[in-house]
Design an enzyme around this catalytic site. Structure first.
Site, PDB file in Angstrom:
ATOM      1  N   CYS A  88      17.606   3.313  19.366  1.00  0.00           N
ATOM      2  CA  CYS A  88      16.869   4.541  19.686  1.00  0.00           C
ATOM      3  C   CYS A  88      16.736   4.722  21.193  1.00  0.00           C
ATOM      4  O   CYS A  88      16.262   3.821  21.894  1.00  0.00           O
ATOM      5  CB  CYS A  88      15.484   4.492  19.050  1.00  0.00           C
ATOM      6  SG  CYS A  88      14.497   5.959  19.397  1.00  0.00           S
ATOM      7  N   CYS A  97       8.989   2.495  16.213  1.00  0.00           N
ATOM      8  CA  CYS A  97       9.776   1.332  15.782  1.00  0.00           C
ATOM      9  C   CYS A  97       9.801   0.272  16.875  1.00  0.00           C
ATOM     10  O   CYS A  97      10.698   0.246  17.713  1.00  0.00           O
ATOM     11  CB  CYS A  97      11.184   1.781  15.416  1.00  0.00           C
ATOM     12  SG  CYS A  97      11.198   3.067  14.139  1.00  0.00           S
ATOM     13  N   CYS A 176      16.481   9.979  15.934  1.00  0.00           N
ATOM     14  CA  CYS A 176      15.609   9.031  15.245  1.00  0.00           C
ATOM     15  C   CYS A 176      16.474   8.276  14.250  1.00  0.00           C
ATOM     16  O   CYS A 176      16.638   8.698  13.100  1.00  0.00           O
ATOM     17  CB  CYS A 176      14.453   9.746  14.541  1.00  0.00           C
ATOM     18  SG  CYS A 176      13.270   8.594  13.784  1.00  0.00           S
ATOM     19  N   GLU A 331      -5.586   8.598 -11.003  1.00  0.00           N
ATOM     20  CA  GLU A 331      -5.340   9.041  -9.628  1.00  0.00           C
ATOM     21  C   GLU A 331      -6.493   9.941  -9.202  1.00  0.00           C
ATOM     22  O   GLU A 331      -7.046  10.685 -10.018  1.00  0.00           O
ATOM     23  CB  GLU A 331      -4.003   9.785  -9.558  1.00  0.00           C
ATOM     24  CG  GLU A 331      -3.733  10.562  -8.302  1.00  0.00           C
ATOM     25  CD  GLU A 331      -3.697   9.682  -7.058  1.00  0.00           C
ATOM     26  OE1 GLU A 331      -4.324  10.081  -6.055  1.00  0.00           O
ATOM     27  OE2 GLU A 331      -3.055   8.620  -7.085  1.00  0.00           O
ATOM     28  N   ASP A 358     -12.279   9.143  -9.303  1.00  0.00           N
ATOM     29  CA  ASP A 358     -12.505   8.649  -7.945  1.00  0.00           C
ATOM     30  C   ASP A 358     -12.454   7.124  -7.986  1.00  0.00           C
ATOM     31  O   ASP A 358     -13.404   6.468  -8.433  1.00  0.00           O
ATOM     32  CB  ASP A 358     -13.859   9.133  -7.435  1.00  0.00           C
ATOM     33  CG  ASP A 358     -14.111   8.732  -5.987  1.00  0.00           C
ATOM     34  OD1 ASP A 358     -13.307   7.946  -5.432  1.00  0.00           O
ATOM     35  OD2 ASP A 358     -15.114   9.186  -5.410  1.00  0.00           O
ATOM     36  N   CYS A 404      -0.292  -2.274   1.148  1.00  0.00           N
ATOM     37  CA  CYS A 404       0.245  -1.854   2.448  1.00  0.00           C
ATOM     38  C   CYS A 404      -0.580  -2.446   3.592  1.00  0.00           C
ATOM     39  O   CYS A 404      -0.442  -2.032   4.739  1.00  0.00           O
ATOM     40  CB  CYS A 404       0.291  -0.331   2.551  1.00  0.00           C
ATOM     41  SG  CYS A 404      -1.308   0.486   2.355  1.00  0.00           S
TER      42      CYS A 404
END
Length: 447
Positions: A88, A97, A176, A331, A358, A404
């Site tokens: 990049c 990145c 990108c 969800e 919720d 995550c």
């Protein structure tokens, strides 16, 4: 545009060993969990962004405390033989990145190390088995991106790009390389299009979406004139995309005959539609591998009752149903629940049902009336401490946790360990190559 690279002022706190902006020289010894080089300067531990073990560097101090210095690589006196040339051209400014200077295998090693350290630190647990990393292409993988727009009143010019590292300023981008080729081609041509619009001063941001029925989504702060709409539509068609417009805080609406975006789970023979604002995984190769691994680890028996929490538009739920499970997906977004239901209908899956709830609050048993032997959850970064306690109270035998954020995964692993669960298997998933972002999968089994 301010580049944020001018000569910084050198200032030092009273107890700081170095001044912000000061140049220092040191040798780096190892890497942190987020990919920075670690060395020592005048007895102080020093983190150097962009450095690799074994390198002799000159770095510029960006933060200094009494026992710790943070710096950014400025020049190399001796480079590591492992150092890679970043693809990049915006690497010096862009905040995205940050690991392009190191081999891809090293990315995986530091992410594995980060997960192991967090599990040990927060939960004092280690999996019975470490799974190999799920890894794919390290460039050209990303099928979604949001591009920031900012009108500079002084220059009378629109900045188009991504945020600078540790700054609110933008980097005007022309490339990108982590984007899939179709999106990178659109990105290269996008600034000229936007700067030519009559409504250039009132644009919000642009999202580019790949996969089935690719889309260009433009957020605008005032209604767009017909001339601008026609230019946008022609650009999108030229790049094989549908065009969507999003005004105020309303949902995006198609311009012309744009089809709803979708993606495939080819191994399960599934197609999932989604609205432009819905959450979906950006890396299709790793998403497919992740779904396959989830099915393998859970080893669902035909007819087994399974909960899918934070189910989105049905990414895991539909695959579980295809494998023979009886699935309830939950969800928080009613709109995404409706799209998950529609995805189930289009894929002719009857043994899956979706409910809105919720999930930041205790799970009501009315939302899960039957006995579930397995559960899958894919929470946001703040994790799911309440939910894992609820699942343990329900007596769910197997819990598959998609994370995550290794820190909150580790916290929640500690909760499950305290309630009689064993961490059977864990591993990382390289959803975001070239970044230090860590995604992980962990399987817990009730003892």
């Amino acid at each position: 545009m301010k580049r944020g690279r001018g000569r910084p002022r050198t200032t030092a706190a009273a107890d700081a060993p170095a001044a912000v902006g000061q140049r220092i020289e040191l040798t780096l010894e190892r890497l942190t969990h987020d990919g920075r080089g670690i060395g020592r300067w005048r007895g102080r531990t020093t983190f150097v962004e962009g450095g690799l073990p074994g390198e002799q560097v000159t770095a510029r101090v960006i933060r200094a405390r009494s026992k710790l210095i943070e710096a950014r690589l400025e020049s190399l006196q001796q480079a590591s033989p492992d150092r890679q040339l970043p693809r990049c051209p915006h690497i010096e400014l862009c905040g995205g990145c940050s690991l392009q200077h190191m081999p891809h295998q090293q990315h995986l090693e530091i992410k594995q190390q980060a997960l192991a350290q967090q599990l040990q630190h927060f939960a004092q647990v280690e999996p019975q088995q470490w799974a190999p990393a799920l890894s794919g292409s390290d460039y050209g993988y990303r099928q979604r991106t949001r591009i920031a727009l900012r009108w500079d009143r002084q220059r009378r010019e629109l900045d188009v790009g991504f945020r600078q590292r540790a700054s609110n300023e933008l980097v005007n981008v022309t490339q990108c390389p982590v984007l899939v080729p179709q999106l990178e081609a659109a990105l290269k041509a996008l600034p000229a299009l936007l700067r030519g619009l009559r409504s250039v001063e009132t644009l919000g941001h642009v999202e580019l979406i790949g996969a089935e029925h690719p889309a260009l989504v433009l957020r605008h702060l005032q209604p767009l004139p017909a001339e601008d709409q026609q230019q946008l539509l022609a650009f999108a068609e030229q790049h094989g995309m549908g065009c969507w417009l999003q005004g105020d805080d309303a949902a995006a609406v198609p311009l012309g005959s744009a089809a709803e975006p979708a993606y495939k789970l080819a191994d399960q023979q599934l197609t999932l539609g989604f609205a432009p604002g819905d959450f979906t995984q950006v890396n299709p190769q790793i998403n497919q591998a992740m779904v396959n691994q989830a099915l393998d680890w859970l080893a669902i028996e035909p007819g087994e009752a399974v909960l899918d929490l934070f189910c989105g538009v049905g990414n895991f739920a539909l695959a579980l149903a295809r494998a023979g499970a009886s699935v309830v997906g939950i969800e928080g977004s009613e709109e995404m629940v409706a799209r998950a239901q529609e995805n189930a209908r289009k894929n002719r899956l009857d043994a899956v049902h979706f409910l809105p709830a919720d999930l930041s609050k205790p799970l009501e048993m009315s939302a899960a009336p039957q006995r579930y032997t397995a559960a899958l959850l894919d929470p946001p970064r703040d994790g799911a401490d309440q939910l894992v306690a609820d699942l343990a109270a329900m007596g769910v035998a197997r819990i598959l946790y998609i994370s995550c954020n290794p820190a909150t995964l580790a916290r929640d692993a500690g909760i499950l360990a305290g309630k009689g669960y064993t961490l059977v298997r864990a591993g990382i998933m390289d959803m975001f190559p070239q970044t230090a972002h860590v995604e992980a999968m962990a399987l817990f089994r009730r003892q």
